[in-house]
Design a protein around this motif. Structure first.
Motif, PDB file in Angstrom:
ATOM      1  N   ASP A   1     -39.505  47.606 -29.356  1.00 19.81           N
ATOM      2  CA  ASP A   1     -39.709  46.791 -30.368  1.00 19.81           C
ATOM      3  C   ASP A   1     -41.069  46.172 -30.601  1.00 19.81           C
ATOM      4  OD1 ASP A   1     -36.930  46.986 -30.953  1.00 19.81           O
ATOM      5  OD2 ASP A   1     -36.579  44.962 -29.731  1.00 19.81           O
ATOM      6  N   ASN A   2     -41.711  46.389 -32.035  1.00 20.73           N
ATOM      7  CA  ASN A   2     -42.986  46.087 -32.142  1.00 20.73           C
ATOM      8  C   ASN A   2     -43.052  44.274 -32.442  1.00 20.73           C
ATOM      9  OD1 ASN A   2     -45.627  45.295 -33.092  1.00 20.73           O
ATOM     10  ND2 ASN A   2     -45.681  47.286 -34.161  1.00 20.73           N
ATOM     11  N   LEU A   3     -43.082  43.695 -31.396  1.00 24.04           N
ATOM     12  CA  LEU A   3     -42.793  42.275 -31.328  1.00 24.04           C
ATOM     13  C   LEU A   3     -44.027  41.450 -32.364  1.00 24.04           C
ATOM     14  CD1 LEU A   3     -42.366  41.377 -27.558  1.00 24.04           C
ATOM     15  CD2 LEU A   3     -40.713  41.755 -29.319  1.00 24.04           C
TER      16      LEU A   3
ATOM     17  N   PHE B   1     -45.335  50.623 -25.248  1.00 31.81           N
ATOM     18  CA  PHE B   1     -43.994  49.753 -25.202  1.00 31.81           C
ATOM     19  C   PHE B   1     -44.860  48.240 -25.342  1.00 31.81           C
ATOM     20  CE2 PHE B   1     -43.080  53.521 -22.969  1.00 31.81           C
ATOM     21  CZ  PHE B   1     -41.859  53.782 -23.177  1.00 31.81           C
ATOM     22  N   ASN B   2     -43.776  47.430 -25.613  1.00 36.23           N
ATOM     23  CA  ASN B   2     -44.144  45.860 -25.711  1.00 36.23           C
ATOM     24  C   ASN B   2     -44.264  45.406 -24.354  1.00 36.23           C
ATOM     25  OD1 ASN B   2     -41.689  45.087 -24.915  1.00 36.23           O
ATOM     26  ND2 ASN B   2     -40.820  45.270 -26.953  1.00 36.23           N
ATOM     27  N   ALA B   3     -44.743  44.141 -24.357  1.00 34.22           N
ATOM     28  CA  ALA B   3     -44.785  43.485 -23.074  1.00 34.22           C
ATOM     29  C   ALA B   3     -43.544  43.204 -22.210  1.00 34.22           C
ATOM     30  CB  ALA B   3     -45.416  42.027 -23.401  1.00 34.22           C
ATOM     31  N   HIS B   4     -42.451  43.472 -22.708  1.00 36.45           N
ATOM     32  CA  HIS B   4     -41.259  43.679 -22.089  1.00 36.45           C
ATOM     33  C   HIS B   4     -40.886  44.894 -21.589  1.00 36.45           C
ATOM     34  CE1 HIS B   4     -41.391  39.364 -23.034  1.00 36.45           C
ATOM     35  NE2 HIS B   4     -41.205  39.505 -24.252  1.00 36.45           N
ATOM     36  N   GLY B   5     -41.575  45.895 -22.087  1.00 32.02           N
ATOM     37  CA  GLY B   5     -41.170  47.241 -21.623  1.00 32.02           C
ATOM     38  C   GLY B   5     -40.162  47.731 -22.887  1.00 32.02           C
TER      39      GLY B   5
END
Length: 635
Positions: free
Chosen positions: A338-340, A331-335
């Protein structure tokens, strides 16, 4: 610093490489023939920050690099060495000693030419010195917007379009002599070549790369590839290259664990591993990876005059969960999923490409529902200028595979795409992916008898060509290849001995040239006002009728997807006057049974489909009709 400058490497170059903004890093990384202190030789530069030692090995030192140790430049992680007396044509590799003392032999990530598989060495090449003869092409493409002009792409696999025998391929130069005039004669505007970057496994079709800067040696040298592109341009054919920035293969000589550590791939194996393909994803959080990949895109345009890139597997790049089992999902930093980092990379990629080459085509092969893929980055988009319309492709091929008696129950599959046709700048792809792995060829997807298959493929091509959006067709489909694509063998050219296939080729040629000749079919592709339904609701008879509008012209399209003949089919027309039947897919010259022989229709004062004027025509089964107003009569 002085020593580095003497070798043609500036502090600014190295700094920008580490910052992810060295967009022409191929000019100083890799192997470059040059003269230093009056001596000719080759300067090598490679990024390997965690290697304790890097050596250049090759035939010139009997693959023993002890006398050719590279010097690490400060904290940049870049190792440099000039070897005098070397010339283009030398085979070489890098020998890296890892932090734990292991020794790895790697191909150069920036190799500009590579040994033909199964060999894995890099080859020194001088990429300068070719005299291009495409100035007229390069200049004229600056004057035309790609949105409001015809875009008709022929997708080809260089290793199986034609061959001389098993693994006896046509060279780039031979393709220039044979493929280019063939494509130009059929009326295509562009050739899209499946990936040509060096790859070890033929069956990957070039989508699992080891040499991102190296045109594959299967078909010849970089110089020969330039001659192919040059020939395309001299014949007014643009060149699009399939480009794969989403992943790379795990072969030991490639990018994997390049200096003994995860360098191009991420350290988290759950994120790096792509189990469906058996490859590794790039680490888009790493600045040096940005320099490597964005420079690679620029390289193909700068050095080889490529006109555009079809960016492969965008959905996999931007979705951390795509094709991953539950236990591998990150998961990204926001849960979120999306691969930011990949999203930021794609935006920067497109910004950079269009900065240097504003007339380039950047096409996203994206199966996701991510919004604004073809919107500018300053408006929140990803910045591509075109996207493959996978929804249209899936719906229409599913519809066409149905027996005509079942089509009334699935009418929405052929009409729904107009609801979103203008949400992006679309290309309508009929690509290699749809004719392999048991999916059948386009011709063999069509139900019915042998004759009905050809009739339905003709009407389907007519629908495809007149639907809003640019066009792409995979090789062999132009004559109705009956078997699936066989990547290890050449196309079934022998079928052109049969009338049905020759007639299909003539039909596609006529359709292509008609498309290019009629501005109503392409000049307002992004404008919802370019399309108007005459009748969208005739599911019972499986007939659709619609209008394509140009700025000063229009075309009327009538398609009968049923196997029934309608002898007096009435159609509301946009304006009174005479209309020429420009294409009748059932015409005998195209392999049809003749059907209606009408070549001109005159409107009557009979209100129909909410319009004051209408025509009554014979509408044969499984038929596509294209009508245009005769000059001076209507619009």
């Amino acid at each position: 610093m002085v020593a580095t400058m003497r070798l043609g490497l500036s502090e600014e170059d190295l700094y920008l490489f580490n910052q992810g903004t060295a967009y022409h890093s191929y000019r100083f990384m890799g192997a470059h023939p040059m003269t230093v202190s009056g001596k000719q030789g080759v300067r090598f530069a490679v990024w390997a920050p965690n290697a304790t030692e890097v050596r250049v090995i090759g035939e010139f030192n009997e693959w023993n690099g002890k006398s050719h140790r590279m010097k690490k430049h400060g904290t940049t992680g870049i190792h440099v060495l000039f070897i005098p007396e070397l010339r283009p044509g030398e085979l070489y590799k890098y020998e890296l000693v890892t932090e734990n003392g292991e020794v790895a032999r790697k191909s150069d990530p920036y190799a500009f030419y590579s040994e033909r598989r199964p060999g894995t060495a890099s080859i020194v090449v001088d990429n300068d010195g070719y005299t291009w003869d495409d100035a007229a092409w390069m200049e004229q493409k600056k004057t035309k917007s790609p949105y409001d002009r015809p875009l008709l792409i022929y997708e080809a696999h260089a290793g199986s379009w034609k061959t001389k025998g098993k693994e006896h391929y046509y060279t780039y130069e031979e393709l220039a002599e044979d493929l280019v005039p063939y494509v130009a004669g059929l009326g295509y505007t562009h050739i899209e070549l499946m990936p040509l970057a060096e790859h070890p496994l033929d069956q990957s079709w070039g989508y699992q790369v080891t040499g991102f800067y190296s045109p594959t040696s299967r078909y010849g040298t970089p110089l020969q590839f330039k001659k192919l592109v040059d020939a395309c341009h001299r014949n007014s054919i643009g060149v699009i290259l399939d480009w794969v920035p989403g992943h790379f293969c795990k072969d030991d000589h490639g990018l994997r664990l390049f200096d003994g550590t995860p360098l191009y791939e991420g350290a988290d194996s759950n994120r790096a591993e792509l189990p469906l393909w058996g490859t590794l994803a790039f680490d888009y959080s790493r600045h040096e990876v940005w320099s490597f990949l964005i420079s690679n895109a620029i390289y193909w345009m700068d050095v080889f005059h490529i006109d555009g890139l079809r960016v492969d597997a965008v959905a996999n790049m931007i979705n951390l969960h795509m094709d991953k089992p539950a236990h591998m999902r990150t998961f990204n930093a926001h849960g979120g999923r999306d691969n930011l980092d990949a999203l930021r990379f794609l935006k920067r990629l497109n910004e950079t490409v269009f900065h240097y080459y504003p007339d380039t085509l950047m096409l996203a092969e994206d199966s996701s529902a991510w919004p604004a893929v073809t919107s500018p980055t300053y408006l929140g988009g990803l910045g591509f200028n075109f996207k493959w319309n996978m929804g249209w492709m899936n719906d229409t091929l599913r519809y066409m595979s149905l027996h005509p008696s079942d089509r009334p129950h699935h009418h929405h599959l052929i009409t729904f795409s107009i609801w979103y046709a203008f949400s992006e700048n679309y290309v309508l792809p009929l690509s290699h992916d749809e004719v392999v792995h048991g999916k059948h060829s386009l011709l063999d997807k069509m139900p019915g008898t042998y004759e009905e298959k050809f009739a339905q493929l003709r009407l389907f091509y007519g629908y495809w060509m007149t639907h809003p959006g640019k066009k792409l067709l995979f090789m062999g489909s132009e004559w109705g290849q009956f078997d699936e694509w066989k990547d290890q063998d050449m196309l079934d050219w022998m079928v052109l001995e049969y009338d049905s296939h020759r007639s299909m080729l003539e039909y596609v040629k006529t359709l292509n040239h008609t498309y290019r000749k009629l501005p109503s079919l392409w000049e307002r592709d992004r404008d919802p006002e370019c399309f108007g339904w005459i009748d969208v609701n005739n599911a019972a008879q499986s007939v659709i009728t619609y209008i394509r509008y140009g700025y000063e012209s229009c075309s009327v399209i009538v398609i009968n997807f049923s196997n029934q003949n309608y002898p007096n089919y009435r159609i509301g027309m946009p304006e009174p006057g005479r209309y020429a039947v420009v294409i009748n897919s059932s015409a005998r010259q195209f392999g049809g049974n003749g059907g209606s022989e009408e070549v001109c229709c005159i409107t009557e004062d009979v209100a129909w489909h909410g319009r004051d004027q209408s025509i009554s025509i014979e509408l044969p089964p499984l038929t596509f009709l294209l009508l245009t107003p005769l000059p001076g009569d209507t619009l």
